[in-house]
Enzyme design. Sequence first.
Site: not given
Ligand code: IFM
Length: 804
Positions: A356, A495, A712
Site C-alpha cells: 500500500r 470496509d 487502529g
Molecule cells: O476501518 C477499517 C480500516 O480502515 C481498515 N481495516 C478494516 C477496518 C474495518 O473495516
Amino acid sequence: MKYGYFDESKKEYVITRPDTPAPWVNYLGSPEYGAIISNNAGGYSFAKSGANGRILRYVFNQFDEPGRYIYIRDNENRDYWSASWQPVGKSLDTYKSECHHGTAYTKMKAVYDGISSEVRYYVPLDQSYEVWNLGITNDSDRERELTVTGYAEFTNNSNYEQDQVNLQYSQFITRTVFCENRIRQMIHANLDKIENGKEIDHKTVINRFFGLAGAKADSWCGEKEEFLGRYHGYGNPKGVEDGVLNNRGNYNENGCGAISTVLHLKPGETREIAFLVGMKEDDEAAEIVAGYENTEEVCKKELEELTAYWHGKLSHFQVKTPSKEFDTMINTWNAYNCFMTFIWSRAASFTYCGLRNGYGYRDTVQDIQGVIHLAPEMAVDKIRFMLSAQVDNGGGLPLVKFTHNPGHEDTPDDASYVQETGHPAYRADDALWLFPTVYKYVSETGDTAFMDEVIPFANKDEGTVYEHLKRAIDFSMNHLGKHSMPAGLYADWNDCLRLGKDGESTFVAFQFYYAMTILRIFAEHKKDTEYIAFLDENQKKLGNLIQELCWDEDRFIRGFTESGETIGKRTDPEANMWLNPQSWAVISGLADEKQADCALQQVYDRLNTEYGAILMDPPYHEHAFDGALAVIYNAGTKENAGIFSQSQGWIILAEALRGHGERAFTYFMENAPAAQNDKAEIRRLEPYCYGQFTEGKDSPNFGRSHVHWLTGTASTVMVGCVEGILGMRPDLYGLRIAPSIPKEWEMFEIDKDFRGCHLHITVKNPGHAESGCKKLFVNGQEMKDNYIPQTVLTDETDIELIMS
Ligand code: IFM
C-alpha cells in the site's frame, strides 16, 4: 501457556521459550530505515518503502525465514549453533535463550556449551542502517576457538515482488564484492559508467553493504547458494559447517552477505563485535563500519540514546493502578504500539508487505489520537498533513500517497486517482475522524490558535483548520441518502459495508452528530454565532431523524441499503445486532440515558465473549444483502462477526462515559494482549501488541488473533483507557477528571505532563465506587466539581480526587 513475561522496569517483554506459537516481533528504526525482527531473528529491512526499498529478504507466510543470523561454531568439536534459537534450533534441553524485545531494540541471549552470547539489534537514532552488536563470553574453564559468522540475505531487487517472482530479470542485475571488512552488493552495477545522477528507465546503481567491526573478517561469501550449499538450509549452512567461507562473490543469481571471524576466547573473556547492514554508497559504508571499531563503547552509547528517547516519550503519561496488565499496556506496550501505528501506518509487518503506497485517511487520522497525550508535537504535524489531504469539497482522500503533494492532487472524482490508488469513490467517514482528533489535540495542548492556521486542501485552495472542519460538515451535508441521513458511500468505518450514495449509515450519522457538537465548541470559542445557529438547527434535525428511524426497541440499527432495506433490525435472521452503532450512540452523545444503558446491555448480552465483543451477530451466510461484503469471510472472522479489536476501544469508552467502570474494565481485560500472556497457545499473537481481530465464537479457533501490530486498535483502546477508564478529559480550558474504574480499585496514581506542567494525580476510592467525584483538590485547594481550570495549574501540580 506462557512463553515470557513483562519486565516493566526495563520496558521489555522477555521471551523465555523461543518456540512461540507465531513469530513474535519488534520494530526497529523508522520508515527512513525500517527493520522488523522476530524472536528468532527472522525479518526484513528496507529504506523508505517496505515494497520498493526492500534490502533484506523475508519470505512471507513461510516459517519466519530468513533473518539476521549469527552462527557460532566451536572449532574444536565442530559443533555449531545460532545466537538466536533458530535457524539452527538446538535442543532446548541444552540450549537456553531469552529474547528481550524493548523499545526500538531487541536483544537475544543464548547460553550453550559454556558460551554465552547477547546480540543487540537496533537502528541507531536518526540513522539509516542497522547494527547487530554481539557480545560473546567464554564461560567455560578452557580457551575456546570460535568461528562467528554473520549472515544477511539481500534482495536482488529493491522491489520485493520483483525480487520474489521476476527471476528472469532480478537475478541478473546483482553482484557482490568484498573489500576489507565488508561485502558490497551492487544492483545494476553495469550502469556505473552512466553519467552521475542519470537514470536508465528509472534504474541507477544501488549499493548495499554488510560489514563487520570489532574483529577481522577472516573469510567471506557473497552468494547465497555458495554459503548455504545445495540441499542445506539456514539451519545447517555449508559455510558454517566447514568453519570457513569460500571467499567468493556473486555475479547473477542471489547475493548475500556472509562474513566469518575467528575468535579466541580465554576462560571468562568477552568479545564485542558488530555486523552492520545498510543501503549506502561504498565510501559511506566504509565510514560507517569504521565508526564501530570501539564496538562496545559506541554500541552501548547508541543503545542508551535510543532507550532514553523512547522512554522519554512514554514518560509523559504513566499510571500506577492495582492492575499490572493495565499498567504495562498503558505505560509501555499500548503506548509503543500507538507510536508504531502512527509511524508505520499499515506499511510493513509480517502481514503487510508494504504494497500500500500511502496512508489510509481514516486509519491515520485515528492513529494520531493514540499519541496525542504522549507527543502532541508529533501529532499536530500529522494532523496538518492529513488536513492537507482533505479535498476542497470536504471529503478525505481515501488513500493519501506517500508522495502526497498538497494543492496538486487528483481526487476520487478523477479517473487518474482511481486508477492509481484503486479507490473508486469517497468513503463516508474519512473526514469525520478529523473532529475528535483535532479536538483532542487542541484540548490536550490548549493550542486554540491552531484553529486559525491556514492549510492547503489536497487538490486546490486553502483554508484555516476551522474552515477545513466546516468543509467536512459540508461534505456530509452534501452526501445524504434517501431519508436525509448521511449516505454510506463506498464504505463507512466498516470496509465491508457498501451502502452506496442512497443507502445510509447509522455509524456515520453518529459521527456526524458528534462532529457538530465538537465544531460548536470551536465556534463558541470563536464567537461565530451564525455558524452556531446553523449547527444547532442541523444537529437537531439529524438527531430527530436518527431517533425516529434508527432506534429499534432495544438497539440502534446499522443503516439502510440503497433500496431502503433496514440493516441490523431485531427481526433480521442474520446481523441483527451490531456493536458499533451502540457504542457510538453513547460516544456521540445522541442516545438518551435509557437508550444508552439498554443498548450497552444488549451488547453485553448478545455480543460479548470471553475475548471481547463480536462486531455483529449472527454472521452473514445466507441473508447477506448486496453491499454486505463481510459474507466473503468465514463466519466469526474479521468483519463477519469477528472480535474486531478496534471496536473494543469504543465499547470501553462508551461504558466509561456512562460511568460503568466494571464493564469498561471487563472489556479492556478480555481483549488486552497482556491479560492473555498465559493463553499464548490460544491467542498466538504477541502478548504485548494488539491485533486487528480475534476469531469470534462462530470460528472453530475462537480466541485466535491476527494481523499484529499495525491496527487502529492501538489508538482506540488507548483512548478508551485514558479518556474513559482513567477519565482524563481535557477541554479547551482545562482538565476534567472522571474515572470509571472497577470497584475493587481503592486507589491509583497518574503522572501526566499537561500544557507545560507536571501533574501528579492521586485518585482515592475508599467507598469502592465505579465512577463519580466526591471531592477534588488541586495543590490542596478544593475545586467546585471534577474540573480543573488551566489557571490553577502550577509547574508541579498535586491533584487529589476522592471518588467515594
Ligand atoms: O476501518 C477499517 C480500516 O480502515 C481498515 N481495516 C478494516 C477496518 C474495518 O473495516
